[in-house]
Every structure is written in C-alpha cells, then in structure tokens.
Motif scaffolding. Structure first.
Motif, PDB file in Angstrom:
ATOM      1  N   LYS A 210       0.825  -1.197   0.000  1.00  0.00           N
ATOM      2  CA  LYS A 210       0.000   0.000   0.000  1.00  0.00           C
ATOM      3  C   LYS A 210       0.866   1.256   0.000  1.00  0.00           C
ATOM      4  O   LYS A 210       0.551   2.243  -0.680  1.00  0.00           O
ATOM      5  N   GLU A 211       1.964   1.217   0.759  1.00  0.00           N
ATOM      6  CA  GLU A 211       2.861   2.373   0.803  1.00  0.00           C
ATOM      7  C   GLU A 211       3.483   2.637  -0.560  1.00  0.00           C
ATOM      8  O   GLU A 211       3.580   3.794  -1.006  1.00  0.00           O
ATOM      9  N   LYS A 212       3.909   1.562  -1.245  1.00  0.00           N
ATOM     10  CA  LYS A 212       4.464   1.736  -2.596  1.00  0.00           C
ATOM     11  C   LYS A 212       3.417   2.306  -3.552  1.00  0.00           C
ATOM     12  O   LYS A 212       3.721   3.176  -4.382  1.00  0.00           O
ATOM     13  N   LYS A 213       2.183   1.819  -3.429  1.00  0.00           N
ATOM     14  CA  LYS A 213       1.116   2.315  -4.298  1.00  0.00           C
ATOM     15  C   LYS A 213       0.852   3.791  -4.031  1.00  0.00           C
ATOM     16  O   LYS A 213       0.700   4.592  -4.964  1.00  0.00           O
ATOM     17  N   ASP A 214       0.822   4.169  -2.740  1.00  0.00           N
ATOM     18  CA  ASP A 214       0.607   5.577  -2.392  1.00  0.00           C
ATOM     19  C   ASP A 214       1.748   6.458  -2.897  1.00  0.00           C
ATOM     20  O   ASP A 214       1.522   7.582  -3.374  1.00  0.00           O
ATOM     21  N   GLU A 215       2.978   5.954  -2.790  1.00  0.00           N
ATOM     22  CA  GLU A 215       4.122   6.720  -3.287  1.00  0.00           C
ATOM     23  C   GLU A 215       4.034   6.919  -4.792  1.00  0.00           C
ATOM     24  O   GLU A 215       4.314   8.003  -5.306  1.00  0.00           O
ATOM     25  N   ALA A 216       3.631   5.856  -5.509  1.00  0.00           N
ATOM     26  CA  ALA A 216       3.485   5.978  -6.966  1.00  0.00           C
ATOM     27  C   ALA A 216       2.394   6.999  -7.319  1.00  0.00           C
ATOM     28  O   ALA A 216       2.566   7.829  -8.221  1.00  0.00           O
ATOM     29  N   GLU A 217       1.275   6.955  -6.586  1.00  0.00           N
ATOM     30  CA  GLU A 217       0.195   7.919  -6.845  1.00  0.00           C
ATOM     31  C   GLU A 217       0.646   9.340  -6.522  1.00  0.00           C
ATOM     32  O   GLU A 217       0.329  10.288  -7.249  1.00  0.00           O
TER      33      GLU A 217
END
Length: 287
Positions: A210-217
């Motif tokens: 989830k953290e990686k996804k948030d960083e990408a967003e």
C-alpha cells in the motif's frame, strides 16, 4: 631628614573626574537609539524574510524531508521486525514438524516393545509392580551395554512373566497417550504462535504494498501538478511575447512613418530649391 620625608608627606593625586556635559549625554543617547533602531530593523527584516513565500517553501520542503526520513526509518524498522518474525515462524514450524514425527513414532512403536521381554528387564512380583517408575522411565528404551540388550518372547511364559507383561503393556500405553496429549497441547500453542507471526508478516507485506502504491500515486500527482504549472507559466509567457511582438511591430511602423515623413520633407526641400533656382534663372534673364 626633613627633605627625605617631604615626598611621603604629600597627598596622593586623585584622577580628575570627567564631567560630561549635556551635549555629550544627548549624543550618547542618540547613538544608543541608532543602535537599537538598527537591531529592530534587522529583526523586522528577519521576520519578513521568514514570512516570505521562499521561506515558506523552504519550511515545507524541510518538513517533507523530515517526514520522509521518519517514514523510511519506520519502514526499515518494520521490515526488520517482519523478517525476524518470518524466520521465527519458519524455525518454530520446523521444530514442531520434527517433534510431531518423533512423538508419533514413539506413540506407535513403544507399545509394541512392551509385548516382549528384554534381557535387561528385572521381572518382579505383582506387589512390587505397583511401584513401577514414572512414565519417562517406562517409555525409555534400554541403554546400550555389552552385551547389548535383546527383546525376546518365550513360547511358554511363567506366571510372573505374564503378569509383568500385562502390567507393562497397560502402563506403557498410558504413558504414551499422556505424552502424546501433552505434546498436542504444546503443538496447539505453537501453531497459534506461528499463525500470529505469519499474520504480522502478512500485515507488513500489505502495508508495504500500500505504501508503494501511495508513493506511486503521489509521484504521479506531483508530475501532473508540475505539468500544470509549466503550462500556466507558458500560457502567461505567451501573452507577454505577443505583447512584445505588438510593441515591436508598432515601433517598426512608427519608424517607417518617420522615414517616409523624412523622405517627403527631403523631396519638398529639393522641389523648393529647384523652384528657387528657376526663379533666379528667370530673374537673371530679365536683367
């Protein structure tokens, strides 16, 4: 003697006190006021500098960097804890599997040995069999010795041998079952602990995803904002360019008009000169 005592008898000279006048005091106060004024001015400038847009941007950047650093340290700590939990769960699972195979083997094979006699057995009477040792001693195999112990079963058993075997069968079976039940409780607790460790690891993996996804967003949002800012700056620069082109065109038109007017004036002057010369020529002829 009197001449020698004269210098000692003279009183010590006092340093004259400087008497500052009213003008000197006013001058000192004015200098002090100037110093205070400069300090207050520097303080005000510092406040204005901190309140400016650039200072606010620097503060925002510092806050973002600090938040990112805290987030990275927290993420590293959590990943290390997840790694330890994963290793502990794997180690606990291997230990339980090994113990499970051992206790299953003891539960099935040890009662079979109780059907036979051993050369190391001390066959006792029925009364002494009541005081049999604990289950640990019952389930323990005979120790190695020279000559080694042998299991055997005579074709015809004596009364004491039959009683000994029957009593040992019951006791070994009870000891094996109690050992297995104890291990089952230990295995249940170990399985619960392994599940808890696996759940922690799964939660940490989900959090990292989830953290990686948030960083990408967040990176995508920053890119879109940057593109919008660039477009706005380009749109703002375009009118200024068009205005500059209009100014250049106007200045060119003005210069062209001035040049045309200057040419017209030159033509008028030349025509006037020619007409004047003709008039002079005519006058000369008349004379």
């Amino acid at each position: 003697m009197d001449t020698e005592q004269e210098p000692d008898s003279q009183p010590a000279r006092k340093r004259p006190r400087i008497d500052l006048g009213v003008g000197e005091r006013k001058r000192g106060k004015s200098m002090f006021g100037i110093v205070l004024g400069t300090l207050n001015k520097a303080k005000i400038e510092d406040k204005e500098r901190n309140a400016s847009e650039a200072a606010k941007k620097r503060q925002m950047i510092d806050q973002r960097l600090q938040a990112k650093l805290r987030k990275e340290t927290d993420s590293v700590r959590r990943s290390e804890e997840a790694k330890k939990d994963r290793n502990a769960a794997n180690r606990k699972e291997e230990e339980l599997q090994l113990k499970d195979s051992i206790y299953k083997l003891r539960r099935t094979h040890l009662p079979l040995y109780s059907h036979s006699l051993c050369t190391s057995d001390d066959i006792q009477s029925i009364d002494s069999m009541e005081d049999q040792p604990s289950s640990i001693t019952l389930l323990a195999l005979p120790t190695r010795s020279h000559p080694p112990p042998l299991f055997y079963l005579p074709a015809i058993l004596t009364a004491s041998q039959e009683t000994f075997l029957e009593k040992r069968k019951i006791k070994v079976k009870e000891a094996a079952e109690s050992e297995w039940s104890t291990f089952r409780g230990e295995r249940t607790a170990g399985i619960d602990e392994i599940k808890e460790l696996r759940l922690r690891v799964a939660d940490e993996d989900a959090r990292r995803k989830k953290e990686k996804k948030d960083e990408a967003e967040a990176e995508a949002d920053e890119k879109t904002h940057l593109n919008k800012d660039e477009q706005m700056t380009s749109d703002e620069s375009k009118p200024s360019e068009s205005k500059a082109e209009e100014r250049d065109s106007k200045t060119e038109e003005k210069t062209e008009e001035r040049e045309s007017k200057a040419e017209e004036m030159e033509v008028d002057v030349s025509t006037k000169e020619e007409s004047g010369m003709r008039a002079d020529d005519e006058d000369a002829v008349e004379y």
